[in-house]
Design a protein around this motif. Structure first.
Motif, PDB file in Angstrom:
ATOM      1  N   PHE A 138     -21.614  29.802  27.243  1.00  0.00           N
ATOM      2  CA  PHE A 138     -22.415  30.114  28.423  1.00  0.00           C
ATOM      3  C   PHE A 138     -22.635  28.877  29.277  1.00  0.00           C
ATOM      4  N   SER A 139     -22.857  27.732  28.614  1.00  0.00           N
ATOM      5  CA  SER A 139     -23.119  26.508  29.384  1.00  0.00           C
ATOM      6  C   SER A 139     -21.910  26.135  30.239  1.00  0.00           C
ATOM      7  N   GLY A 140     -20.693  26.396  29.730  1.00  0.00           N
ATOM      8  CA  GLY A 140     -19.493  26.107  30.509  1.00  0.00           C
ATOM      9  C   GLY A 140     -19.440  26.940  31.785  1.00  0.00           C
ATOM     10  N   LEU A 141     -19.833  28.223  31.670  1.00  0.00           N
ATOM     11  CA  LEU A 141     -19.808  29.109  32.836  1.00  0.00           C
ATOM     12  C   LEU A 141     -20.929  28.767  33.825  1.00  0.00           C
ATOM     13  N   TRP A 169     -23.509  38.572  33.683  1.00  0.00           N
ATOM     14  CA  TRP A 169     -23.081  39.040  32.362  1.00  0.00           C
ATOM     15  C   TRP A 169     -23.985  40.153  31.855  1.00  0.00           C
ATOM     16  N   GLN A 170     -25.271  40.118  32.267  1.00  0.00           N
ATOM     17  CA  GLN A 170     -26.173  41.202  31.872  1.00  0.00           C
ATOM     18  C   GLN A 170     -25.693  42.526  32.455  1.00  0.00           C
ATOM     19  N   GLU A 171     -25.205  42.438  33.712  1.00  0.00           N
ATOM     20  CA  GLU A 171     -24.659  43.625  34.377  1.00  0.00           C
ATOM     21  C   GLU A 171     -23.500  44.196  33.540  1.00  0.00           C
ATOM     22  N   ALA A 218     -28.313  30.560  21.227  1.00  0.00           N
ATOM     23  CA  ALA A 218     -27.572  31.461  20.352  1.00  0.00           C
ATOM     24  C   ALA A 218     -28.514  32.434  19.649  1.00  0.00           C
ATOM     25  N   ASP A 219     -29.665  31.929  19.182  1.00  0.00           N
ATOM     26  CA  ASP A 219     -30.616  32.822  18.514  1.00  0.00           C
ATOM     27  C   ASP A 219     -31.136  33.885  19.480  1.00  0.00           C
ATOM     28  N   GLY A 220     -31.334  33.493  20.744  1.00  0.00           N
ATOM     29  CA  GLY A 220     -31.788  34.453  21.747  1.00  0.00           C
ATOM     30  C   GLY A 220     -30.716  35.485  22.054  1.00  0.00           C
ATOM     31  N   PHE A 221     -29.483  35.003  22.280  1.00  0.00           N
ATOM     32  CA  PHE A 221     -28.367  35.925  22.564  1.00  0.00           C
ATOM     33  C   PHE A 221     -28.170  36.918  21.420  1.00  0.00           C
ATOM     34  N   GLY A 222     -28.519  36.503  20.216  1.00  0.00           N
ATOM     35  CA  GLY A 222     -28.360  37.370  19.055  1.00  0.00           C
ATOM     36  C   GLY A 222     -29.099  38.691  19.202  1.00  0.00           C
ATOM     37  N   ASN A 223     -30.157  38.705  20.044  1.00  0.00           N
ATOM     38  CA  ASN A 223     -30.939  39.935  20.220  1.00  0.00           C
ATOM     39  C   ASN A 223     -30.400  40.834  21.327  1.00  0.00           C
ATOM     40  N   LEU A 224     -29.308  40.375  21.987  1.00  0.00           N
ATOM     41  CA  LEU A 224     -28.793  41.161  23.117  1.00  0.00           C
ATOM     42  C   LEU A 224     -28.268  42.524  22.680  1.00  0.00           C
ATOM     43  N   SER A 225     -27.594  42.558  21.525  1.00  0.00           N
ATOM     44  CA  SER A 225     -26.941  43.809  21.147  1.00  0.00           C
ATOM     45  C   SER A 225     -27.959  44.905  20.863  1.00  0.00           C
ATOM     46  N   VAL A 239     -29.940  38.602  29.162  1.00  0.00           N
ATOM     47  CA  VAL A 239     -29.411  37.243  29.212  1.00  0.00           C
ATOM     48  C   VAL A 239     -30.377  36.339  29.977  1.00  0.00           C
ATOM     49  N   ALA A 240     -30.887  36.845  31.107  1.00  0.00           N
ATOM     50  CA  ALA A 240     -31.790  36.030  31.917  1.00  0.00           C
ATOM     51  C   ALA A 240     -33.066  35.685  31.149  1.00  0.00           C
ATOM     52  N   LYS A 241     -33.578  36.642  30.372  1.00  0.00           N
ATOM     53  CA  LYS A 241     -34.785  36.373  29.578  1.00  0.00           C
ATOM     54  C   LYS A 241     -34.517  35.275  28.557  1.00  0.00           C
TER      55      LYS A 241
END
Lengths: 323, 447
Positions: B211-214, B246-248, B409-416, B422-424
């Motif tokens: 994500f940081s690269g993007l 990416w959230q979209e 990474a721990d935050g993104f883990g809750n996306l699914s 993503v913004a949160k």
């Protein structure tokens, strides 16, 4: 001069003792030999138990302090932190969530595993079972597989697209079962742990069953007890000590849950770096380079394990179980 | 009488145990001294020869070190092959620095450099003439190895980003190769309509670096320095733009949320479940190794743009540093410069190590200017060479990146599970990183 003819290795104290005070020397000579025998143990024990534990406790009272940009050698120092690491542990929601998770895990997984182990042990102990040696070895075998390897094996059985279990379930009409979902992953870990440890616990209980004198059963049979009665009224009470022992081992093992979630972390995003308290301590020490906070987590975890294990022991002892 | 005896015995015993312990301790110390002196005779043997140790995990880097040792008899470098940084070597380096016995030279990724500067582990090699090689390197890399006038590392390799895509499947589904992110979204929707089981990409929810690269490409500036204070702005407008994009895709189920570099992800790359991978140049080797069956199907195109002036992001790459415990930082600096600018060494690092050099002359070497059979003969290097020049030079890393990446990474883990966006996660990482920096005493403010 008697002194100069002595080998250099003889200490001045001993020489002095020999010449000036025979009685004292004699007393030294009569030193209990067990001290000498215990010394190697004592040294190694100190090196590997009290010393590292003491060091961890010491480190848990320190923290890194930076000033300004915190760049360069003079901008950072390690300072005494008092109890601040500990207060951080107890207010850290990730730690509390992780702790809650392993407790929930233990409440479910430990009884399931021990009931399973007891049933297997009783089956092996009963007169009707054939190929006892084979089954005893077969049940025990998973314990011989290193935990990490077991976790990797199971990981492949959990992976959608690779797992024969998932595709088999799919074919029988179960849809796509997810073993690695947000909630299901904890029970997938429980399954690995149960698979690994049931045989080990079974063996301890089985040994307890073997130690029961045969005349007890004879007396029971004369009194007209069925095999079921014998199992519940004689065997089970007689192996309660072994059950307590396996229970305590399991409580300790559960609180220290680490390698299974660490392995599954590589294949699912539902296991975070703070999934269990031990995983969190590991992350703090080796990823975040914060050994001081990791030490505090480890100490809290150790004390918690101690309290739970002995609490459990106290409860069952009150109810008359003897080890 | 008997009672006195009983009391005396333990006392004597205790003192004897104490002495035995002390003796054992002395023996252990003697052993350590002996071991320590065992390592030094090499220096003592020929007084004029300098001996340096170097920790690196780049495959085949030994050949470069041997080349140096052959041509520099007075400065002999000994390579210790270690596991990659995040797999344990950084932890080992931190411990060695604390113990005061770090090697002379080491391999460190750009994002981790400030962590090491923060613990005072690196030598400012501008004192040993390192600034003279600045012009040899891609400009953004120099911004990351230096702080003001100080230089803390020599750049080794870089990871300019690009978009790998399945040319065959793009043709099959009638998708246009995207040049902007909005075209990318349109492709994703079209694809999903045609085949609900195929996705435009995977969202690697375990990977904060991706994500940081993007975000870097979109013009984000996560960290900067203002006077004597850090400015942390992980949730700046550019990062939130990327997050919402990416959230979209996630909300419309156009991407598959799964960890990258994992078995299932490799399978998805191989069987056409995911059609593109926005990643760095080194991704070419990942595909060749892990999606071998797709030979000839992949192509590379520049990272889609956000409109406006073209820009690019970078993911990965590392540097050579001189650690504070080095007895001869001058010699170590010379080696670090040579390793990363000498054409022979760079050819070796490209061929055996799979690195994409930070050295400008190295990027034009013949091996990096020809078609690659796996990519249908496309000269993918040309895409990345051009892309490398567009990398935003302002991007800076913070002093506790390992913590920041873990939080992401721990935050993104809750996306699914749908419990966050993503913004949160970006907002949360910003506040958590700020709090962590403050609690460690850094002077820091939100940007």
């Amino acid at each position: 001069m008697a002194v100069s003819s002595e080998p250099i290795s003889v200490s001045a104290v001993e020489v002095g003792a020999a010449t000036s005070n025979g009685a004292r020397r004699q007393r030294r000579r009569r030193l209990p030999p067990h001290v000498k025998f215990l010394a190697p143990f004592g040294v190694l024990f100190a090196l590997f138990f009290p010393l590292p534990i003491g060091y961890a406790i010491y480190e848990s009272f320190l923290k890194v302090h930076s000033s300004g940009l915190g760049l360069g050698p003079s901008a950072t120092s390690v300072v005494f932190a008092g109890l601040s690491n500990y207060s951080q542990v107890f207010s850290d929601s990730s730690f509390l969530n992780g702790l809650g998770r392993v407790l929930l895990f233990g409440v479910v997984q430990i009884p399931v595993m021990l009931i399973f182990a007891t049933i297997l042990a009783m089956l092996l102990d009963s007169a009707v079972v054939r190929f006892k040696r084979f089954f005893r070895l077969a049940f025990f075998l998973p314990y011989g597989i290193p935990g990490v390897i077991a976790a990797i094996l199971w990981a492949f059985l959990y992976l959608p697209g690779l797992s024969p279990i998932i595709s088999a379930l799919h074919h029988v009409g179960f849809g796509t079962v997810s073993f690695l979902g947000t909630h299901s992953v904890l029970w997938s870990i429980a399954n690995i742990v149960t698979w690994e440890w049931t045989g080990y616990n079974m063996l301890i209980i089985y040994a307890g069953l073997q130690a029961i004198p045969g005349d007890l059963f004879e007396a029971g049979r004369i009194d007209g007890a069925s095999e079921w009665k014998l199992a519940t009224r004689i065997k089970l009470p007689m192996v309660s000590g072994a059950l307590v022992l396996t229970g305590i081992f399991s409580i300790i093992g559960t609180l220290q849950l680490f390698s299974e979630p660490e392995v599954l972390r590589t294949i699912t995003t539902n296991v975070s770096t703070t999934y269990t308290p031990n995983l969190m301590a590991y992350t703090q020490a080796f990823t975040a380079d914060n050994p001081y906070y990791a030490a505090a987590i480890a100490v809290v975890l150790a004390v918690g394990t101690f309290i739970l294990s002995f609490g459990f022991l106290k409860i069952v002892q009150k109810r008359g179980v003897r080890m | 009488m008997k009672k006195i005896g009983a009391q005396q015995r333990p006392a004597v015993a205790r003192s004897r145990v104490g002495r035995t312990l002390a003796k054992a301790g002395a023996a252990a110390c003697a052993l350590i001294v002996a071991a320590g002196s065992g390592a030094t005779p090499a220096t003592a043997a020929t007084a004029s020869t300098v001996h340096l140790t170097f920790w690196s995990w780049v495959p085949g880097i030994q050949a470069s070190v041997s080349m140096w040792n052959k041509s520099h008899p007075n400065i002999q470098v000994k390579l210790d092959e270690v596991t990659s940084g995040n797999a344990g070597t950084y932890a080992k380096m931190f411990s060695a620095l604390q113990a005061g016995n770090a090697p002379d030279l080491g391999q460190i990724e750009y994002a981790t450099l400030p962590n090491f500067e923060h613990v005072g582990g690196l030598v400012d090699i501008s004192k040993y003439g390192a600034s003279s090689v600045k012009k040899d390197f891609v400009s953004w890399t120099w911004g990351q190895v230096s702080q003001g006038g100080a230089v803390y590392a020599i750049p080794q390799d870089t990871g300019p980003m690009g978009l790998f895509y399945r040319q065959d499947l793009f043709k099959k589904y009638g998708l246009a190769v995207p040049t902007t992110w909005s075209q990318y979204l349109a492709d994703a929707q079209k694809l999903h309509k045609a085949n609900p089981n195929a996705y435009i990409a995977a969202f690697p929810a375990n990977d904060g670096q991706w994500f940081s690269g993007l975000a870097w490409q979109a013009g984000a500036r996560w960290f900067s320095i203002s006077g004597d204070s850090w400015v942390t702005s992980i949730n700046d407008s550019a990062s939130l733009k990327v997050a919402n994009f990416w959230q979209e895709l996630i909300s419309q189920h156009l991407v598959k949320i799964e960890p990258d570099f994992a078995p299932e992800w490799y399978k998805d790359l191989s069987d056409g479940t995911i059609l593109t991978w926005p990643t760095a140049v080194w991704g070419e080797n990942t595909l060749i190794t892990n999606a071998a069956s797709t030979k000839g199907d992949w192509r590379v195109t520049p990272t889609p743009s956000w409109g406006g002036a073209p820009s690019n992001g970078n993911w990965g790459g590392s540097t050579t540093v001189v650690f504070k415990d080095s007895k001869d930082p001058q010699a170590a600096t010379e080696f670090a410069e040579w390793l990363n600018t000498n054409p022979g060494s760079i050819t070796n690092l490209i061929e055996k190590g799979g690195l994409y050099p930070a050295d400008l002359a190295g990027q034009s070497q013949k091996v990096l200017d020809q078609g690659v059979a796996f990519y249908g003969g496309q000269n993918i290097w040309a895409v990345f060479r051009a892309g490398g020049k567009l990398v935003n030079t302002n991007f800076q890393w913070g002093p506790i990146m390992s913590t920041t990446f873990t939080q992401l990474a721990d935050g993104f883990g809750n996306l699914s599970s749908g419990s966050t966006t993503v913004a949160k996660v970006i907002d949360q990482t910003q506040s958590e990183t700020l709090a962590a920096m403050k609690s460690q005493g850094f002077s820091v403010k939100a940007g």
